[in-house]
Design a protein around this motif. Structure first.
Motif, PDB file in Angstrom:
ATOM      1  N   UNK A 137     -12.037   0.297  25.200  1.00  0.00           N
ATOM      2  CA  UNK A 137     -13.131  -0.483  25.810  1.00  0.00           C
ATOM      3  C   UNK A 137     -14.674  -0.449  24.794  1.00  0.00           C
ATOM      4  N   UNK A 192     -14.720  -3.537  22.825  1.00  0.00           N
ATOM      5  CA  UNK A 192     -14.874  -4.447  24.454  1.00  0.00           C
ATOM      6  C   UNK A 192     -16.846  -4.194  24.755  1.00  0.00           C
ATOM      7  N   UNK A 201     -15.053 -14.589  30.465  1.00  0.00           N
ATOM      8  CA  UNK A 201     -14.565 -12.545  30.825  1.00  0.00           C
ATOM      9  C   UNK A 201     -14.046 -12.378  29.567  1.00  0.00           C
ATOM     10  N   UNK A 202     -13.757 -11.324  29.774  1.00  0.00           N
ATOM     11  CA  UNK A 202     -13.032 -10.058  27.935  1.00  0.00           C
ATOM     12  C   UNK A 202     -12.600  -8.893  28.845  1.00  0.00           C
ATOM     13  N   UNK A 203     -11.666  -8.572  28.718  1.00  0.00           N
ATOM     14  CA  UNK A 203     -10.998  -7.394  29.304  1.00  0.00           C
ATOM     15  C   UNK A 203      -9.557  -6.425  28.222  1.00  0.00           C
ATOM     16  N   UNK A 204      -9.596  -5.483  28.639  1.00  0.00           N
ATOM     17  CA  UNK A 204      -8.185  -4.901  28.531  1.00  0.00           C
ATOM     18  C   UNK A 204      -7.067  -5.276  28.906  1.00  0.00           C
ATOM     19  N   UNK A 205      -6.147  -6.136  27.929  1.00  0.00           N
ATOM     20  CA  UNK A 205      -5.052  -6.400  28.183  1.00  0.00           C
ATOM     21  C   UNK A 205      -3.182  -5.592  26.718  1.00  0.00           C
ATOM     22  N   UNK A 206      -2.563  -6.685  26.856  1.00  0.00           N
ATOM     23  CA  UNK A 206      -1.582  -5.706  26.100  1.00  0.00           C
ATOM     24  C   UNK A 206      -0.565  -7.239  25.416  1.00  0.00           C
ATOM     25  N   UNK A 236      -7.893  -8.869  25.311  1.00  0.00           N
ATOM     26  CA  UNK A 236      -7.765 -10.638  26.082  1.00  0.00           C
ATOM     27  C   UNK A 236      -8.781 -10.864  26.487  1.00  0.00           C
ATOM     28  N   UNK A 261     -10.803 -14.153  28.624  1.00  0.00           N
ATOM     29  CA  UNK A 261     -10.737 -15.689  29.253  1.00  0.00           C
ATOM     30  C   UNK A 261     -11.363 -16.894  28.757  1.00  0.00           C
ATOM     31  N   UNK A 287      -6.461 -16.222  27.548  1.00  0.00           N
ATOM     32  CA  UNK A 287      -5.292 -16.435  28.462  1.00  0.00           C
ATOM     33  C   UNK A 287      -6.580 -17.393  29.094  1.00  0.00           C
ATOM     34  N   UNK A 288      -5.903 -18.736  29.002  1.00  0.00           N
ATOM     35  CA  UNK A 288      -6.947 -19.937  30.018  1.00  0.00           C
ATOM     36  C   UNK A 288      -7.027 -19.866  31.876  1.00  0.00           C
TER      37      UNK A 288
END
Lengths: 322, 83
Positions: B14, B17, B32-37, B45, B47, B71-72
């Motif tokens: 985080x 990020x 966007x941007x986030x924590x993926x796996x 991740x 977006x 991720x699209x």
């Protein structure tokens, strides 16, 4: 010939499958067999089992002895998993939305449950998440009861006054003033469009207790509030796409969300799932598969759906779901 | 379970990020941007509306030890009142 990759207990199960699969596959409803872990009460016991996939589980009393799945095969425990009918290449002859009838959850209903169409009198329509009450005092006799949804559903994206009429169904679904007024706008968290972080798109509207039901259509009663992890499966019921499930693909996400008219809000600490919604589902409560509330659906694209973290929703509106 | 300082952690990602999201979200097409796996490990991740070559060649493959994945979204992310 493929090289045998299995060892130990897995090999024993594979051998049992080899020996028994034709007689298992001949039984009613059986779609396949395989090696798996025994699942008991939804929990993976870690015990290797011979997993039998059936199109649907039925009461054993309805099956002949020859069709029942034995508890053990060659001393290996069996596990029966319901899969529905399995077809190659996706669902068979998918029913087009038009054939499903016109927006079931867009009808007028009292009491109104989570999942149904609601909306501020100036908007089109969104979804009621569930019914809630004030966080304080607690425990106490609540002073009021509310429906939970988004700011952009109940407060017209900040362009509303406390006390404004909330219609059920929403205006787009035929709700009119004053006949379909179900609640009055009580609180909302203003959305900032200046690039600073928003955590929620959330609002509550106060209504008569006997018109607001905590139950969510098809999901049931919220059991608690929980956090989710990436890869977890989640569910929601909403006005447009009805009951859907999705998978969490990101947490703690910062997302720029378009509010129309060129207005963009930066939303922080959001949950991102695979697509599980469409226009009109805004306000749906996102739950895990144990019926814990985890998010409040409010935005999406053709590939993803975005949800507020429900803990921020509770804290910023000063409400409790349970 | 304790982590060695060099091993990525969920708390650490985080911070990474937040450090990088400013410039990443300035890139046209990043929403966007986030924590993926990915493969059991936390990743960043991103977006993006469409993963065009022009965009993806500007994106790092890792940031401070975390893999960056894309991720699209298929288009802008919009509120979901009825349209």
């Amino acid at each position: 010939m493929l090289q045998q990759q299995l060892t130990g207990d897995s090999l024993a199960v594979a051998n049992a499958i080899d020996k028994q699969q034709s007689q298992l596959l001949a039984r009613a409803n059986v779609q396949g067999v395989g090696i798996g872990h025994k699942i008991k009460g939804g929990v993976d016991t870690g015990t290797l089992s011979l997993t039998v996939f059936v199109s649907h589980k039925v009461d054993p009393g309805l099956l002949s002895d020859g069709d029942k799945i034995p508890k053990q095969v060659d001393k290996i425990p069996t596990d029966v998993i319901e899969t529905g009918m399995i077809f190659a290449g996706g669902t068979p002859q998918a029913i087009t939305p038009e054939e499903l009838g016109v927006q079931t959850l867009a009808t007028r209903v009292r009491p109104v449950e989570g999942g149904y169409s609601v909306g501020h009198f100036k908007i089109t329509a969104g979804t009621m998440a569930t019914a809630v009450f004030d966080a304080t005092p607690y425990p106490a006799i609540p002073r009021a009861y509310y429906m939970l949804s988004n700011n952009h559903v109940l407060a017209n994206s900040n362009d509303a006054r406390l006390g404004d009429a909330i219609l059920q169904p929403g205006p787009h679904d035929g709700g009119t003033f004053p006949n379909d007024v179900v609640a009055r706008l009580a609180r909302f968290v203003p959305i900032r469009f200046d690039g600073s972080c928003n955590f929620v798109d959330a609002a509550i509207a106060e209504g008569p207790f006997h018109w607001l039901d905590r139950e969510i259509y098809w999901i049931g009663y919220v059991q608690g509030v929980a956090t989710v992890d990436v890869d977890q499966i989640v569910q929601k019921t909403g006005r447009t796409t009805n009951y859907t499930t999705g998978r969490v693909i990101a947490i703690n996400a910062t997302v720029n969300v378009n509010y129309g008219g060129g207005k963009v809000a930066t939303m922080c600490r959001q949950l991102v799932t695979t697509n599980m919604s469409a226009g009109g589902d805004s306000g749906s409560l996102l739950c895990d598969m144990n019926r814990n509330a985890v998010g409040l659906l409010f935005a999406g694209s053709s590939a993803v759906t975005i949800h507020n973290d429900i803990r921020f929703v509770q804290a910023l509106l000063g409400i409790r779901l349970v | 379970m304790s982590h060695t300082p060099t091993e990525p952690t969920a708390e650490g990602i985080l911070a990474v990020q937040l450090k990088h999201q400013g410039w990443l979200m300035q890139l046209p097409g990043v929403v966007g941007i986030g924590t993926g796996q990915h493969q059991g490990k936390p990743c960043l991740l991103l977006l993006v509306t469409h993963a065009t070559a022009a965009l993806t060649e500007q994106l790092p493959s890792t940031l401070d030890g975390y893999e960056v994945r894309v991720q699209e979204t298929g288009g802008p992310v919009v509120i979901q009142g009825t349209r």
